[in-house]
Design a protein around this motif. Structure first.
Motif, PDB file in Angstrom:
ATOM      1  N   HIS A 119      -2.218  -5.178 -13.139  1.00 30.64           N
ATOM      2  CA  HIS A 119      -0.969  -4.824 -12.444  1.00 30.64           C
ATOM      3  C   HIS A 119      -1.157  -4.842 -10.934  1.00 30.64           C
ATOM      4  CE1 HIS A 119       1.062  -3.879 -16.163  1.00 30.64           C
ATOM      5  NE2 HIS A 119       0.146  -2.981 -16.500  1.00 30.64           N
ATOM      6  N   ILE A 120      -2.318  -4.354 -10.471  1.00 30.52           N
ATOM      7  CA  ILE A 120      -2.600  -4.338  -9.034  1.00 30.52           C
ATOM      8  C   ILE A 120      -2.645  -5.769  -8.495  1.00 30.52           C
ATOM      9  CG2 ILE A 120      -4.386  -3.816  -7.322  1.00 30.52           C
ATOM     10  CD1 ILE A 120      -5.072  -1.336  -9.078  1.00 30.52           C
ATOM     11  N   LEU A 121      -3.372  -6.636  -9.198  1.00 30.00           N
ATOM     12  CA  LEU A 121      -3.465  -8.029  -8.765  1.00 30.00           C
ATOM     13  C   LEU A 121      -2.099  -8.705  -8.769  1.00 30.00           C
ATOM     14  CD1 LEU A 121      -6.742  -9.092 -10.620  1.00 30.00           C
ATOM     15  CD2 LEU A 121      -6.456  -8.666  -8.178  1.00 30.00           C
ATOM     16  N   ALA A 122      -1.278  -8.413  -9.772  1.00 30.57           N
ATOM     17  CA  ALA A 122       0.056  -9.018  -9.843  1.00 30.57           C
ATOM     18  C   ALA A 122       0.919  -8.586  -8.660  1.00 30.57           C
ATOM     19  CB  ALA A 122       0.729  -8.637 -11.160  1.00 30.57           C
ATOM     20  N   ILE A 123       0.842  -7.310  -8.294  1.00 30.26           N
ATOM     21  CA  ILE A 123       1.641  -6.815  -7.160  1.00 30.26           C
ATOM     22  C   ILE A 123       1.166  -7.452  -5.857  1.00 30.26           C
ATOM     23  CG2 ILE A 123       2.079  -4.761  -5.741  1.00 30.26           C
ATOM     24  CD1 ILE A 123       2.268  -3.163  -8.342  1.00 30.26           C
ATOM     25  N   LEU A 124      -0.152  -7.529  -5.660  1.00 27.98           N
ATOM     26  CA  LEU A 124      -0.676  -8.124  -4.430  1.00 27.98           C
ATOM     27  C   LEU A 124      -0.333  -9.618  -4.338  1.00 27.98           C
ATOM     28  CD1 LEU A 124      -4.142  -6.364  -4.142  1.00 27.98           C
ATOM     29  CD2 LEU A 124      -2.188  -6.090  -2.614  1.00 27.98           C
ATOM     30  N   LYS A 125      -0.350 -10.323  -5.480  1.00 30.57           N
ATOM     31  CA  LYS A 125       0.003 -11.749  -5.478  1.00 30.57           C
ATOM     32  C   LYS A 125       1.491 -11.940  -5.201  1.00 30.57           C
ATOM     33  CE  LYS A 125      -3.691 -13.386  -8.464  1.00 30.57           C
ATOM     34  NZ  LYS A 125      -4.044 -13.830  -9.823  1.00 30.57           N
ATOM     35  N   SER A 126       2.332 -11.080  -5.795  1.00 28.76           N
ATOM     36  CA  SER A 126       3.773 -11.235  -5.595  1.00 28.76           C
ATOM     37  C   SER A 126       4.172 -10.902  -4.161  1.00 28.76           C
ATOM     38  CB  SER A 126       4.551 -10.361  -6.575  1.00 28.76           C
ATOM     39  OG  SER A 126       4.371  -8.993  -6.253  1.00 28.76           O
ATOM     40  N   ASN A 146       2.086 -11.149  -1.584  1.00 29.75           N
ATOM     41  CA  ASN A 146       1.398 -12.166  -0.795  1.00 29.75           C
ATOM     42  C   ASN A 146       1.043 -11.669   0.604  1.00 29.75           C
ATOM     43  OD1 ASN A 146       0.126 -14.587  -0.611  1.00 29.75           O
ATOM     44  ND2 ASN A 146       1.964 -15.776  -0.112  1.00 29.75           N
ATOM     45  N   ALA A 147       0.757 -10.359   0.684  1.00 25.59           N
ATOM     46  CA  ALA A 147       0.344  -9.753   1.956  1.00 25.59           C
ATOM     47  C   ALA A 147      -0.470  -8.514   1.626  1.00 25.59           C
ATOM     48  CB  ALA A 147       1.570  -9.382   2.784  1.00 25.59           C
ATOM     49  N   PRO A 148      -1.371  -8.097   2.533  1.00 20.58           N
ATOM     50  CA  PRO A 148      -2.144  -6.886   2.273  1.00 20.58           C
ATOM     51  C   PRO A 148      -1.262  -5.637   2.266  1.00 20.58           C
ATOM     52  CG  PRO A 148      -2.710  -7.822   4.417  1.00 20.58           C
ATOM     53  CD  PRO A 148      -1.748  -8.751   3.767  1.00 20.58           C
ATOM     54  N   ILE A 170      -5.405  -3.239   1.586  1.00 17.59           N
ATOM     55  CA  ILE A 170      -6.045  -3.870   0.443  1.00 17.59           C
ATOM     56  C   ILE A 170      -5.663  -5.347   0.420  1.00 17.59           C
ATOM     57  CG2 ILE A 170      -6.252  -3.881  -2.076  1.00 17.59           C
ATOM     58  CD1 ILE A 170      -5.414  -0.896  -1.958  1.00 17.59           C
ATOM     59  N   HIS A 171      -6.707  -6.229   0.390  1.00 16.03           N
ATOM     60  CA  HIS A 171      -6.507  -7.674   0.385  1.00 16.03           C
ATOM     61  C   HIS A 171      -7.044  -8.227  -0.932  1.00 16.03           C
ATOM     62  CE1 HIS A 171      -5.859  -7.956   4.799  1.00 16.03           C
ATOM     63  NE2 HIS A 171      -6.637  -6.890   4.813  1.00 16.03           N
TER      64      HIS A 171
END
Length: 158
Positions: free
Chosen positions: A96-103, A105-107, A154-155
């Motif tokens: 879920h964390i990775l999905a949010i960061l990808k969507s 597309n910014a730290p 977080i990046h």
């Protein structure tokens, strides 16, 4: 030798021979009782020493057998694919964390990320408690270099 019983109107004569016979009789009764106890103890020792020899085999160990990991890796290599990741209902927090960061597309800061994750779920009603569940996941992701923490943001690791 003659002994008289005091404190009674009639005097009884007890001879030394009667005292010795009485003591011998008591000692013989005690000897019989001790012999009986000793025979019981000997039987118990024989019983337990016999069981010790029969149950000398080691107990069955719990857990994984030593060669299991090798066997799974060999099967994965034969299949030609990578080992399968675990399959949990609802997905993992890191997914879920990775999905949010990808969507996005910014730290993001950790507080923004936790709020976004909190809004996606409905099980936990307490934001503070939910955050305590997410921080160990973030720490593990930093250590495994899946995520990077720079300047409090977080990046995604590239």
């Amino acid at each position: 030798m003659v002994i008289f019983a005091a404190g009674t109107k009639t005097k009884y004569m007890i001879t030394l021979k009667e005292i010795v016979n009485s003591n011998l009789e008591m000692l013989k009764e005690q000897e019989a009782s001790l012999e009986q106890s000793l025979s019981f103890v000997r039987k118990a020792i024989a019983l337990f020493s016999g069981q010790e020899e029969t149950s000398a085999k080691p107990a069955r160990k719990r857990g994984r057998k030593p060669g299991v990991k090798v066997a799974k890796a060999a099967k994965a290599a034969k299949r030609g694919g990578a080992p399968k990741t675990r399959n949990r209902k609802g997905g993992k927090h890191i997914d879920h964390i990775l999905a949010i960061l990808k969507s996005k597309n910014a730290p993001m800061s950790s507080s923004e990320l936790i709020e976004a994750l909190f809004k996606q779920q409905s099980k936990d009603k307490n934001l503070k408690h939910f955050g305590t569940l997410i921080y160990p996941v973030l720490t593990k992701a930093y250590k495994s270099k899946v995520l990077k923490l720079k300047d409090g943001r977080i990046h995604l690791a590239a």
